[in-house]
Design an enzyme around this catalytic site. Structure first.
Site, mmCIF file in Angstrom:
data_model
loop_
_atom_site.group_PDB
_atom_site.id
_atom_site.type_symbol
_atom_site.label_atom_id
_atom_site.label_comp_id
_atom_site.label_asym_id
_atom_site.label_seq_id
_atom_site.Cartn_x
_atom_site.Cartn_y
_atom_site.Cartn_z
ATOM 1 N N ASP A 133 59.960 32.060 3.299
ATOM 2 C CA ASP A 133 61.252 32.271 2.645
ATOM 3 C C ASP A 133 61.794 30.958 2.086
ATOM 4 O O ASP A 133 63.005 30.817 1.888
ATOM 5 C CB ASP A 133 62.238 32.863 3.662
ATOM 6 C CG ASP A 133 63.277 33.755 3.005
ATOM 7 O OD1 ASP A 133 63.015 34.260 1.898
ATOM 8 O OD2 ASP A 133 64.352 33.941 3.595
ATOM 9 N N ASP A 192 57.823 31.338 15.635
ATOM 10 C CA ASP A 192 58.522 30.509 14.659
ATOM 11 C C ASP A 192 57.644 29.351 14.227
ATOM 12 O O ASP A 192 56.633 29.038 14.860
ATOM 13 C CB ASP A 192 59.846 30.002 15.240
ATOM 14 C CG ASP A 192 60.921 31.073 15.232
ATOM 15 O OD1 ASP A 192 60.687 32.148 14.646
ATOM 16 O OD2 ASP A 192 61.993 30.844 15.825
ATOM 17 N N ASP A 194 57.643 26.216 14.465
ATOM 18 C CA ASP A 194 57.363 25.079 15.349
ATOM 19 C C ASP A 194 56.691 25.505 16.650
ATOM 20 O O ASP A 194 56.481 24.687 17.543
ATOM 21 C CB ASP A 194 58.656 24.319 15.669
ATOM 22 C CG ASP A 194 59.689 25.202 16.358
ATOM 23 O OD1 ASP A 194 59.867 26.337 15.904
ATOM 24 O OD2 ASP A 194 60.300 24.765 17.343
ATOM 25 N N ASP A 286 67.077 39.463 16.985
ATOM 26 C CA ASP A 286 66.080 39.632 18.048
ATOM 27 C C ASP A 286 66.698 40.321 19.267
ATOM 28 O O ASP A 286 66.113 41.237 19.852
ATOM 29 C CB ASP A 286 65.480 38.278 18.432
ATOM 30 C CG ASP A 286 66.528 37.178 18.561
ATOM 31 O OD1 ASP A 286 67.736 37.498 18.577
ATOM 32 O OD2 ASP A 286 66.146 35.999 18.644
#
Length: 531
Positions: A133, A192, A194, A286
Protein backbone atom coordinates in the site's frame (compact mmCIF):
# COMPACT_ATOMS: atom_id res chain seq x y z
CA UNK A 1 -9.09 19.35 61.57
CA UNK A 2 -9.98 22.66 63.15
CA UNK A 3 -6.32 23.67 63.27
CA UNK A 4 -5.81 22.90 59.60
CA UNK A 5 -8.88 24.77 58.42
CA UNK A 6 -7.40 28.12 59.50
CA UNK A 7 -4.30 27.75 57.32
CA UNK A 8 -3.95 29.52 54.02
CA UNK A 9 -2.18 27.64 51.22
CA UNK A 10 -0.15 30.64 50.01
CA UNK A 11 3.23 30.90 51.85
CA UNK A 12 3.59 34.04 54.00
CA UNK A 13 6.55 35.31 51.96
CA UNK A 14 4.23 35.78 49.00
CA UNK A 15 1.44 37.42 50.97
CA UNK A 16 -0.12 40.28 49.10
CA UNK A 17 -3.55 41.62 48.59
CA UNK A 18 -4.14 39.29 45.62
CA UNK A 19 -2.68 36.30 47.45
CA UNK A 20 -4.81 37.11 50.47
CA UNK A 21 -7.95 37.23 48.31
CA UNK A 22 -7.07 33.92 46.64
CA UNK A 23 -6.49 32.38 50.07
CA UNK A 24 -9.84 33.63 51.32
CA UNK A 25 -11.65 32.23 48.27
CA UNK A 26 -9.88 28.89 48.79
CA UNK A 27 -10.96 28.76 52.44
CA UNK A 28 -14.55 29.59 51.49
CA UNK A 29 -14.87 26.78 48.94
CA UNK A 30 -12.62 24.17 50.54
CA UNK A 31 -14.89 22.78 53.26
CA UNK A 32 -18.24 22.80 51.41
CA UNK A 33 -16.93 21.85 47.93
CA UNK A 34 -13.29 20.74 47.60
CA UNK A 35 -13.13 18.32 50.55
CA UNK A 36 -16.35 16.37 49.69
CA UNK A 37 -15.51 16.27 45.98
CA UNK A 38 -11.94 15.11 46.55
CA UNK A 39 -13.09 12.54 49.11
CA UNK A 40 -15.48 11.04 46.57
CA UNK A 41 -12.66 10.92 44.01
CA UNK A 42 -10.43 9.12 46.52
CA UNK A 43 -13.13 6.49 47.15
CA UNK A 44 -13.64 6.00 43.40
CA UNK A 45 -9.89 5.60 42.84
CA UNK A 46 -9.60 3.16 45.76
CA UNK A 47 -12.43 1.11 44.28
CA UNK A 48 -10.65 1.04 40.91
CA UNK A 49 -7.42 0.07 42.68
CA UNK A 50 -9.15 -2.93 44.27
CA UNK A 51 -10.69 -3.88 40.90
CA UNK A 52 -7.31 -3.80 39.17
CA UNK A 53 -5.74 -5.74 42.05
CA UNK A 54 -8.38 -8.50 41.88
CA UNK A 55 -7.96 -8.69 38.11
CA UNK A 56 -4.18 -9.10 38.42
CA UNK A 57 -4.54 -11.73 41.17
CA UNK A 58 -7.07 -13.69 39.13
CA UNK A 59 -4.88 -13.79 36.02
CA UNK A 60 -1.82 -14.60 38.10
CA UNK A 61 -3.67 -17.51 39.74
CA UNK A 62 -4.67 -18.86 36.32
CA UNK A 63 -1.06 -18.79 35.15
CA UNK A 64 0.15 -20.53 38.33
CA UNK A 65 -2.43 -23.29 37.88
CA UNK A 66 -1.49 -23.72 34.22
CA UNK A 67 2.21 -23.97 35.13
CA UNK A 68 1.60 -26.39 38.02
CA UNK A 69 -0.60 -28.69 35.94
CA UNK A 70 1.97 -28.54 33.16
CA UNK A 71 -0.65 -28.94 30.47
CA UNK A 72 0.88 -27.61 27.32
CA UNK A 73 -1.37 -26.78 24.35
CA UNK A 74 -0.29 -30.06 22.69
CA UNK A 75 -1.91 -31.89 25.63
CA UNK A 76 -5.01 -29.70 25.87
CA UNK A 77 -5.80 -30.00 22.17
CA UNK A 78 -5.36 -32.61 19.46
CA UNK A 79 -2.00 -32.15 17.79
CA UNK A 80 0.10 -34.28 15.51
CA UNK A 81 3.31 -33.24 13.84
CA UNK A 82 3.23 -32.74 10.09
CA UNK A 83 5.01 -35.57 8.31
CA UNK A 84 6.11 -35.92 4.72
CA UNK A 85 4.08 -38.71 3.17
CA UNK A 86 5.85 -40.51 0.33
CA UNK A 87 2.58 -41.92 -1.01
CA UNK A 88 0.40 -38.83 -0.81
CA UNK A 89 3.25 -36.43 -1.40
CA UNK A 90 2.53 -32.82 -0.54
CA UNK A 91 -1.23 -33.38 -0.65
CA UNK A 92 -1.10 -34.12 3.08
CA UNK A 93 -0.22 -30.46 3.65
CA UNK A 94 -3.06 -27.92 3.44
CA UNK A 95 -2.69 -24.86 1.26
CA UNK A 96 -1.52 -21.92 3.37
CA UNK A 97 -1.58 -18.24 2.42
CA UNK A 98 0.91 -15.84 4.00
CA UNK A 99 -0.11 -12.17 3.85
CA UNK A 100 2.47 -9.42 4.38
CA UNK A 101 0.82 -5.97 4.44
CA UNK A 102 3.16 -3.01 4.12
CA UNK A 103 3.14 0.71 3.47
CA UNK A 104 6.34 2.59 2.64
CA UNK A 105 8.38 0.07 4.66
CA UNK A 106 11.73 1.00 3.13
CA UNK A 107 13.86 -0.10 6.07
CA UNK A 108 12.32 -3.51 6.79
CA UNK A 109 10.49 -4.86 3.74
CA UNK A 110 13.21 -7.42 2.99
CA UNK A 111 12.96 -8.91 6.50
CA UNK A 112 9.43 -10.28 6.37
CA UNK A 113 9.59 -11.29 2.70
CA UNK A 114 12.79 -13.23 3.33
CA UNK A 115 11.46 -14.86 6.51
CA UNK A 116 8.19 -15.90 4.84
CA UNK A 117 10.07 -17.30 1.85
CA UNK A 118 12.15 -19.49 4.18
CA UNK A 119 9.18 -21.07 5.96
CA UNK A 120 9.46 -24.85 6.19
CA UNK A 121 6.47 -25.88 4.07
CA UNK A 122 6.12 -27.53 0.66
CA UNK A 123 6.60 -24.86 -1.99
CA UNK A 124 3.50 -25.89 -3.94
CA UNK A 125 1.35 -25.68 -0.78
CA UNK A 126 2.48 -22.21 0.24
CA UNK A 127 1.42 -18.92 -1.31
CA UNK A 128 3.01 -15.65 -0.17
CA UNK A 129 1.08 -12.49 -0.87
CA UNK A 130 2.88 -9.15 -0.45
CA UNK A 131 0.19 -6.50 -0.11
CA UNK A 132 1.83 -3.20 -0.90
CA UNK A 133 0.00 0.00 0.00
CA UNK A 134 3.05 2.25 -0.43
CA UNK A 135 2.62 5.75 -1.79
CA UNK A 136 6.30 6.18 -2.66
CA UNK A 137 6.87 4.87 -6.19
CA UNK A 138 10.55 4.18 -5.53
CA UNK A 139 9.72 2.02 -2.52
CA UNK A 140 7.00 0.20 -4.50
CA UNK A 141 9.56 -0.63 -7.15
CA UNK A 142 12.05 -1.90 -4.55
CA UNK A 143 9.42 -4.17 -2.94
CA UNK A 144 8.30 -5.55 -6.29
CA UNK A 145 11.90 -6.36 -7.27
CA UNK A 146 12.40 -8.17 -3.96
CA UNK A 147 9.35 -10.31 -4.71
CA UNK A 148 10.65 -11.07 -8.21
CA UNK A 149 14.00 -12.10 -6.72
CA UNK A 150 12.36 -14.71 -4.47
CA UNK A 151 10.04 -15.82 -7.28
CA UNK A 152 13.11 -16.56 -9.43
CA UNK A 153 14.23 -18.94 -6.65
CA UNK A 154 11.06 -20.99 -6.93
CA UNK A 155 9.03 -19.28 -4.19
CA UNK A 156 5.30 -18.95 -4.93
CA UNK A 157 5.05 -15.23 -4.18
CA UNK A 158 2.66 -12.58 -5.51
CA UNK A 159 3.15 -8.83 -5.43
CA UNK A 160 -0.24 -7.19 -5.03
CA UNK A 161 -1.24 -3.55 -4.88
CA UNK A 162 -4.58 -2.27 -3.66
CA UNK A 163 -7.26 -2.02 -6.32
CA UNK A 164 -9.51 0.29 -4.31
CA UNK A 165 -8.54 2.59 -1.46
CA UNK A 166 -10.06 2.77 1.99
CA UNK A 167 -10.17 0.64 5.07
CA UNK A 168 -6.56 1.00 6.24
CA UNK A 169 -4.89 -2.36 6.89
CA UNK A 170 -8.27 -4.15 7.10
CA UNK A 171 -9.14 -3.07 3.57
CA UNK A 172 -5.76 -4.25 2.32
CA UNK A 173 -6.10 -7.71 3.92
CA UNK A 174 -9.71 -8.03 2.80
CA UNK A 175 -8.86 -7.33 -0.82
CA UNK A 176 -6.00 -9.81 -0.62
CA UNK A 177 -8.45 -12.59 0.21
CA UNK A 178 -10.72 -11.70 -2.71
CA UNK A 179 -8.32 -12.77 -5.46
CA UNK A 180 -9.16 -15.98 -7.33
CA UNK A 181 -5.69 -17.46 -6.85
CA UNK A 182 -6.19 -17.74 -3.05
CA UNK A 183 -9.48 -19.68 -3.21
CA UNK A 184 -7.76 -22.99 -2.50
CA UNK A 185 -6.05 -21.70 0.68
CA UNK A 186 -7.51 -22.97 3.97
CA UNK A 187 -5.44 -20.89 6.36
CA UNK A 188 -3.84 -17.44 6.30
CA UNK A 189 -0.83 -16.38 8.33
CA UNK A 190 -0.33 -12.64 8.76
CA UNK A 191 3.02 -10.95 9.37
CA UNK A 192 3.67 -7.22 9.44
CA UNK A 193 6.65 -5.95 7.48
CA UNK A 194 9.06 -6.07 10.46
CA UNK A 195 8.06 -9.57 11.59
CA UNK A 196 10.32 -12.55 11.05
CA UNK A 197 8.76 -15.96 11.77
CA UNK A 198 10.98 -18.96 12.44
CA UNK A 199 11.07 -21.58 9.63
CA UNK A 200 8.99 -24.02 11.73
CA UNK A 201 6.15 -21.53 12.36
CA UNK A 202 3.63 -23.29 10.12
CA UNK A 203 4.63 -26.80 11.21
CA UNK A 204 4.00 -25.81 14.84
CA UNK A 205 0.73 -23.92 14.35
CA UNK A 206 -1.14 -25.50 11.44
CA UNK A 207 -1.66 -28.93 13.13
CA UNK A 208 -3.79 -27.28 15.82
CA UNK A 209 -6.08 -25.92 13.10
CA UNK A 210 -6.19 -29.19 11.20
CA UNK A 211 -7.09 -31.43 14.17
CA UNK A 212 -9.32 -28.95 16.06
CA UNK A 213 -12.03 -27.63 13.71
CA UNK A 214 -13.39 -25.25 16.37
CA UNK A 215 -10.11 -23.27 16.60
CA UNK A 216 -10.12 -20.14 14.44
CA UNK A 217 -6.81 -18.56 15.40
CA UNK A 218 -3.38 -19.57 16.65
CA UNK A 219 -1.49 -16.56 18.03
CA UNK A 220 2.27 -16.63 18.56
CA UNK A 221 4.21 -14.59 21.10
CA UNK A 222 6.09 -11.47 20.04
CA UNK A 223 9.77 -11.09 20.86
CA UNK A 224 11.89 -8.09 19.94
CA UNK A 225 15.17 -7.68 18.12
CA UNK A 226 15.75 -4.13 19.40
CA UNK A 227 14.61 -4.47 23.03
CA UNK A 228 18.03 -3.28 24.26
CA UNK A 229 18.18 -0.27 21.95
CA UNK A 230 17.15 2.31 24.56
CA UNK A 231 15.21 2.73 27.81
CA UNK A 232 11.97 3.24 25.88
CA UNK A 233 12.23 -0.16 24.19
CA UNK A 234 13.18 -1.86 27.47
CA UNK A 235 10.05 -0.51 29.14
CA UNK A 236 7.89 -1.55 26.19
CA UNK A 237 9.32 -5.04 26.45
CA UNK A 238 8.18 -5.20 30.09
CA UNK A 239 4.62 -4.29 29.14
CA UNK A 240 4.50 -6.70 26.21
CA UNK A 241 5.95 -9.59 28.20
CA UNK A 242 3.19 -9.23 30.79
CA UNK A 243 0.57 -8.95 28.05
CA UNK A 244 1.64 -12.15 26.34
CA UNK A 245 2.75 -14.26 29.31
CA UNK A 246 -0.26 -13.40 31.49
CA UNK A 247 -3.15 -11.73 29.66
CA UNK A 248 -3.01 -13.77 26.45
CA UNK A 249 -2.15 -17.01 28.25
CA UNK A 250 -4.96 -16.55 30.79
CA UNK A 251 -7.55 -15.90 28.09
CA UNK A 252 -6.38 -18.91 26.09
CA UNK A 253 -6.05 -21.33 29.04
CA UNK A 254 -9.55 -20.60 30.37
CA UNK A 255 -11.13 -20.77 26.88
CA UNK A 256 -12.47 -17.28 27.56
CA UNK A 257 -11.20 -14.72 25.05
CA UNK A 258 -8.07 -12.93 23.96
CA UNK A 259 -7.57 -10.46 21.15
CA UNK A 260 -5.74 -11.12 17.92
CA UNK A 261 -2.55 -9.03 17.96
CA UNK A 262 -2.85 -8.18 14.28
CA UNK A 263 0.26 -10.07 13.24
CA UNK A 264 2.26 -13.14 14.17
CA UNK A 265 -0.81 -15.36 14.00
CA UNK A 266 -2.57 -17.76 11.63
CA UNK A 267 -6.33 -17.80 10.94
CA UNK A 268 -8.73 -20.34 9.53
CA UNK A 269 -10.10 -18.50 6.48
CA UNK A 270 -13.54 -20.08 6.99
CA UNK A 271 -13.67 -18.46 10.47
CA UNK A 272 -12.81 -15.04 9.02
CA UNK A 273 -15.64 -15.40 6.50
CA UNK A 274 -18.05 -16.70 9.14
CA UNK A 275 -17.32 -13.65 11.32
CA UNK A 276 -18.14 -11.31 8.45
CA UNK A 277 -14.62 -10.72 7.15
CA UNK A 278 -12.33 -7.78 7.79
CA UNK A 279 -14.05 -4.57 8.90
CA UNK A 280 -12.50 -1.11 9.21
CA UNK A 281 -15.11 0.49 11.48
CA UNK A 282 -12.38 1.01 14.11
CA UNK A 283 -8.60 1.34 14.04
CA UNK A 284 -8.22 -2.03 15.82
CA UNK A 285 -9.60 -4.17 13.02
CA UNK A 286 -7.65 -7.18 14.31
CA UNK A 287 -9.40 -7.01 17.69
CA UNK A 288 -12.71 -6.37 15.96
CA UNK A 289 -12.36 -9.56 13.89
CA UNK A 290 -11.44 -11.56 16.99
CA UNK A 291 -14.47 -10.25 18.90
CA UNK A 292 -16.86 -11.08 16.07
CA UNK A 293 -15.35 -14.55 15.61
CA UNK A 294 -15.51 -15.14 19.37
CA UNK A 295 -19.19 -14.20 19.41
CA UNK A 296 -19.76 -16.80 16.70
CA UNK A 297 -18.39 -19.47 19.04
CA UNK A 298 -14.90 -19.89 17.59
CA UNK A 299 -11.96 -20.66 19.90
CA UNK A 300 -8.52 -19.06 19.95
CA UNK A 301 -5.22 -20.60 20.99
CA UNK A 302 -2.14 -18.77 22.23
CA UNK A 303 1.23 -20.54 21.88
CA UNK A 304 3.72 -18.94 24.25
CA UNK A 305 6.65 -21.02 23.01
CA UNK A 306 6.00 -20.16 19.36
CA UNK A 307 7.86 -16.87 19.01
CA UNK A 308 8.03 -14.33 16.21
CA UNK A 309 10.63 -11.59 16.32
CA UNK A 310 9.77 -8.02 15.42
CA UNK A 311 10.77 -4.43 16.08
CA UNK A 312 9.59 -2.07 18.80
CA UNK A 313 9.06 1.62 18.00
CA UNK A 314 12.13 3.35 19.39
CA UNK A 315 11.18 6.96 18.67
CA UNK A 316 8.80 8.64 21.09
CA UNK A 317 6.70 10.10 18.28
CA UNK A 318 6.05 6.65 16.79
CA UNK A 319 5.35 5.21 20.24
CA UNK A 320 2.81 7.94 21.12
CA UNK A 321 0.95 7.51 17.84
CA UNK A 322 0.85 3.76 18.32
CA UNK A 323 -0.42 4.08 21.90
CA UNK A 324 -3.13 6.52 20.81
CA UNK A 325 -4.46 4.00 18.29
CA UNK A 326 -4.15 1.08 20.72
CA UNK A 327 -6.06 3.01 23.43
CA UNK A 328 -8.67 4.81 21.33
CA UNK A 329 -9.46 1.85 19.09
CA UNK A 330 -10.52 -0.66 21.81
CA UNK A 331 -12.68 1.97 23.52
CA UNK A 332 -14.38 2.77 20.22
CA UNK A 333 -14.84 -0.94 19.51
CA UNK A 334 -16.39 -1.47 22.94
CA UNK A 335 -18.86 1.31 22.22
CA UNK A 336 -19.89 -0.44 19.00
CA UNK A 337 -20.01 -4.03 20.27
CA UNK A 338 -21.17 -3.92 23.89
CA UNK A 339 -24.88 -4.41 23.02
CA UNK A 340 -24.04 -7.23 20.63
CA UNK A 341 -21.93 -8.93 23.29
CA UNK A 342 -24.59 -8.55 25.97
CA UNK A 343 -27.36 -9.97 23.76
CA UNK A 344 -25.32 -12.76 22.15
CA UNK A 345 -26.80 -16.24 22.62
CA UNK A 346 -23.95 -18.37 21.25
CA UNK A 347 -21.47 -17.88 24.08
CA UNK A 348 -21.71 -18.56 27.80
CA UNK A 349 -22.40 -15.93 30.45
CA UNK A 350 -18.83 -16.41 31.72
CA UNK A 351 -17.38 -15.53 28.33
CA UNK A 352 -19.66 -12.49 28.06
CA UNK A 353 -18.53 -11.23 31.47
CA UNK A 354 -14.87 -11.94 30.69
CA UNK A 355 -15.06 -10.12 27.37
CA UNK A 356 -16.97 -7.08 28.62
CA UNK A 357 -15.56 -6.68 32.12
CA UNK A 358 -12.06 -8.16 32.11
CA UNK A 359 -10.94 -7.65 28.51
CA UNK A 360 -12.56 -4.33 27.62
CA UNK A 361 -13.63 -2.52 30.79
CA UNK A 362 -10.68 -3.33 33.04
CA UNK A 363 -7.67 -3.72 30.73
CA UNK A 364 -8.58 -1.26 27.99
CA UNK A 365 -10.15 1.55 30.02
CA UNK A 366 -10.17 1.42 33.83
CA UNK A 367 -6.45 0.73 34.19
CA UNK A 368 -5.62 3.93 32.26
CA UNK A 369 -8.10 6.13 34.13
CA UNK A 370 -7.07 4.74 37.51
CA UNK A 371 -3.36 5.22 36.86
CA UNK A 372 -3.71 8.80 35.66
CA UNK A 373 -6.39 10.21 37.95
CA UNK A 374 -5.19 8.57 41.14
CA UNK A 375 -1.44 9.11 40.85
CA UNK A 376 -1.33 12.28 38.77
CA UNK A 377 -4.40 14.18 39.99
CA UNK A 378 -6.15 12.92 43.15
CA UNK A 379 -3.09 11.94 45.21
CA UNK A 380 -1.19 15.19 44.42
CA UNK A 381 -4.28 17.27 45.28
CA UNK A 382 -4.80 15.39 48.53
CA UNK A 383 -1.47 16.62 49.92
CA UNK A 384 -2.86 20.17 49.83
CA UNK A 385 -6.10 19.21 51.56
CA UNK A 386 -5.17 17.47 54.83
CA UNK A 387 -8.85 16.92 55.63
CA UNK A 388 -8.90 14.27 52.89
CA UNK A 389 -7.41 10.97 54.00
CA UNK A 390 -5.82 8.56 51.52
CA UNK A 391 -5.10 5.19 53.20
CA UNK A 392 -1.63 3.78 52.76
CA UNK A 393 -2.97 0.44 51.56
CA UNK A 394 -4.55 2.15 48.57
CA UNK A 395 -1.73 4.59 47.83
CA UNK A 396 1.25 2.30 48.41
CA UNK A 397 0.64 -1.36 49.27
CA UNK A 398 -1.86 -2.50 46.60
CA UNK A 399 -0.09 -0.58 43.80
CA UNK A 400 3.22 -2.12 44.88
CA UNK A 401 1.77 -5.64 44.57
CA UNK A 402 0.18 -4.81 41.20
CA UNK A 403 3.46 -3.40 39.91
CA UNK A 404 5.42 -6.42 41.13
CA UNK A 405 3.02 -8.77 39.35
CA UNK A 406 3.43 -6.76 36.14
CA UNK A 407 7.20 -7.08 36.32
CA UNK A 408 7.42 -10.86 36.71
CA UNK A 409 7.32 -11.39 32.97
CA UNK A 410 10.67 -9.63 32.46
CA UNK A 411 13.01 -10.51 35.36
CA UNK A 412 16.04 -9.06 33.55
CA UNK A 413 14.47 -5.59 33.73
CA UNK A 414 13.50 -5.73 37.41
CA UNK A 415 15.97 -2.94 38.20
CA UNK A 416 14.04 -0.68 35.80
CA UNK A 417 10.75 -1.25 37.59
CA UNK A 418 10.53 2.17 39.21
CA UNK A 419 11.38 3.92 35.93
CA UNK A 420 8.69 1.85 34.25
CA UNK A 421 6.10 2.88 36.85
CA UNK A 422 6.88 6.59 36.47
CA UNK A 423 6.82 6.37 32.69
CA UNK A 424 3.55 4.41 32.64
CA UNK A 425 2.00 7.06 34.92
CA UNK A 426 3.07 9.76 32.48
CA UNK A 427 1.77 7.81 29.47
CA UNK A 428 -1.53 7.13 31.25
CA UNK A 429 -2.50 10.76 30.58
CA UNK A 430 -2.06 10.23 26.83
CA UNK A 431 -3.89 6.89 26.92
CA UNK A 432 -6.77 8.25 29.02
CA UNK A 433 -7.32 11.03 26.48
CA UNK A 434 -7.34 8.44 23.70
CA UNK A 435 -9.88 6.28 25.55
CA UNK A 436 -12.24 9.26 25.93
CA UNK A 437 -11.80 10.08 22.24
CA UNK A 438 -12.64 6.50 21.34
CA UNK A 439 -15.69 6.31 23.61
CA UNK A 440 -17.06 9.60 22.29
CA UNK A 441 -15.93 8.78 18.73
CA UNK A 442 -14.37 12.21 18.55
CA UNK A 443 -12.23 13.65 15.76
CA UNK A 444 -9.10 11.51 16.28
CA UNK A 445 -10.98 8.25 16.97
CA UNK A 446 -10.24 6.95 13.46
CA UNK A 447 -6.72 8.33 13.18
CA UNK A 448 -4.41 5.76 11.60
CA UNK A 449 -0.66 6.29 11.28
CA UNK A 450 1.63 3.45 10.26
CA UNK A 451 4.13 2.82 13.07
CA UNK A 452 7.57 3.84 11.88
CA UNK A 453 10.15 1.04 11.70
CA UNK A 454 13.81 1.97 11.65
CA UNK A 455 15.36 -1.41 10.83
CA UNK A 456 19.08 -0.84 10.26
CA UNK A 457 18.60 2.88 9.77
CA UNK A 458 20.24 3.70 13.10
CA UNK A 459 23.23 1.55 12.27
CA UNK A 460 23.90 3.38 9.02
CA UNK A 461 22.69 6.82 10.05
CA UNK A 462 25.58 9.12 9.23
CA UNK A 463 26.67 12.06 11.28
CA UNK A 464 26.32 14.15 8.17
CA UNK A 465 22.56 13.84 8.40
CA UNK A 466 22.55 15.69 11.73
CA UNK A 467 21.99 19.03 10.05
CA UNK A 468 20.54 22.10 11.61
CA UNK A 469 16.82 22.25 11.38
CA UNK A 470 14.30 24.87 12.37
CA UNK A 471 13.51 25.43 16.03
CA UNK A 472 9.83 25.60 15.09
CA UNK A 473 9.92 22.08 13.66
CA UNK A 474 11.82 20.79 16.68
CA UNK A 475 9.27 22.30 19.06
CA UNK A 476 6.37 20.98 17.00
CA UNK A 477 7.69 17.43 16.93
CA UNK A 478 9.06 17.11 20.45
CA UNK A 479 7.43 19.53 22.89
CA UNK A 480 4.28 18.25 24.60
CA UNK A 481 2.69 21.27 26.26
CA UNK A 482 0.06 19.36 28.25
CA UNK A 483 2.64 17.06 29.83
CA UNK A 484 4.76 20.07 30.77
CA UNK A 485 1.69 21.69 32.32
CA UNK A 486 1.16 18.58 34.45
CA UNK A 487 4.82 18.72 35.48
CA UNK A 488 4.28 22.28 36.79
CA UNK A 489 1.15 21.17 38.67
CA UNK A 490 2.94 18.22 40.27
CA UNK A 491 5.92 20.42 41.16
CA UNK A 492 3.63 22.84 43.01
CA UNK A 493 1.99 19.95 44.89
CA UNK A 494 5.39 18.48 45.73
CA UNK A 495 6.67 21.79 47.07
CA UNK A 496 3.59 22.23 49.24
CA UNK A 497 3.94 18.70 50.61
CA UNK A 498 7.62 19.29 51.35
CA UNK A 499 6.90 22.53 53.22
CA UNK A 500 3.69 21.68 55.04
CA UNK A 501 2.91 17.98 54.65
CA UNK A 502 3.28 15.32 57.33
CA UNK A 503 4.01 12.47 54.91
CA UNK A 504 6.75 12.05 52.31
CA UNK A 505 4.72 12.00 49.11
CA UNK A 506 6.92 14.79 47.78
CA UNK A 507 9.60 12.20 46.97
CA UNK A 508 7.27 10.48 44.51
CA UNK A 509 5.86 13.79 43.26
CA UNK A 510 9.25 15.25 42.41
CA UNK A 511 10.27 12.04 40.61
CA UNK A 512 7.04 12.20 38.64
CA UNK A 513 7.77 15.84 37.84
CA UNK A 514 11.08 14.79 36.31
CA UNK A 515 9.34 12.09 34.25
CA UNK A 516 6.64 14.42 32.93
CA UNK A 517 9.30 17.01 32.12
CA UNK A 518 11.42 14.51 30.21
CA UNK A 519 8.35 13.29 28.32
CA UNK A 520 7.15 16.86 27.77
CA UNK A 521 10.43 17.85 26.12
CA UNK A 522 10.47 14.66 24.06
CA UNK A 523 13.73 13.29 25.46
CA UNK A 524 12.49 9.70 25.40
CA UNK A 525 13.73 6.96 23.12
CA UNK A 526 15.76 7.43 19.97
CA UNK A 527 15.73 10.74 18.16
CA UNK A 528 16.76 10.99 14.53
CA UNK A 529 17.41 14.43 13.08
CA UNK A 530 15.89 14.82 9.61
CA UNK A 531 18.16 13.43 6.90
Amino acid sequence: MGENSGKILIPESYSSEMAWEIGMVWELIKEPLIVPLLTICVYICLAMSVMVFIERIYMGAVIVVVKLLGKKPEKRYKWEAMKDDLEEGNAAFPMVLVQIPMCNEKEVYKISIGAASNLSWPADRLLIQVLDDSTDLLIKDMIEKECLKWASKGVNIRYQIRERKGGFKAGLLKQGLEHDYVKDCEYVAIFDSDFRPEPNFLRRSVPFLIHNPDIALVQARWRFVNADECLLTRMQEMSFDYHFMVEQEAGSATHAFFGFNGTGGIWRIAAINDAGGWNHRTTVEDMDLAVRAGLRGWKFLYLGDLQVYSELPSTFKAFRLQQHRWSSGPANLFRKTMIGIATNKKITLYKKMYLMYSFFFMRKMIVHFFTFFFYCVVLPLSVMVPEVYVPKWGAIYLPSIITTLNSLGTPRSLHLLFCWVLFENAMSFHRSKAVVIGLLEAKRANEWVVTEKLGDKLKYHSKASSKKYSVTKAVGERIQVQELGLAVFLFFCGCYNFLYGKDNYFVYLFLQVITFTVVGFGYVGTFLPPS
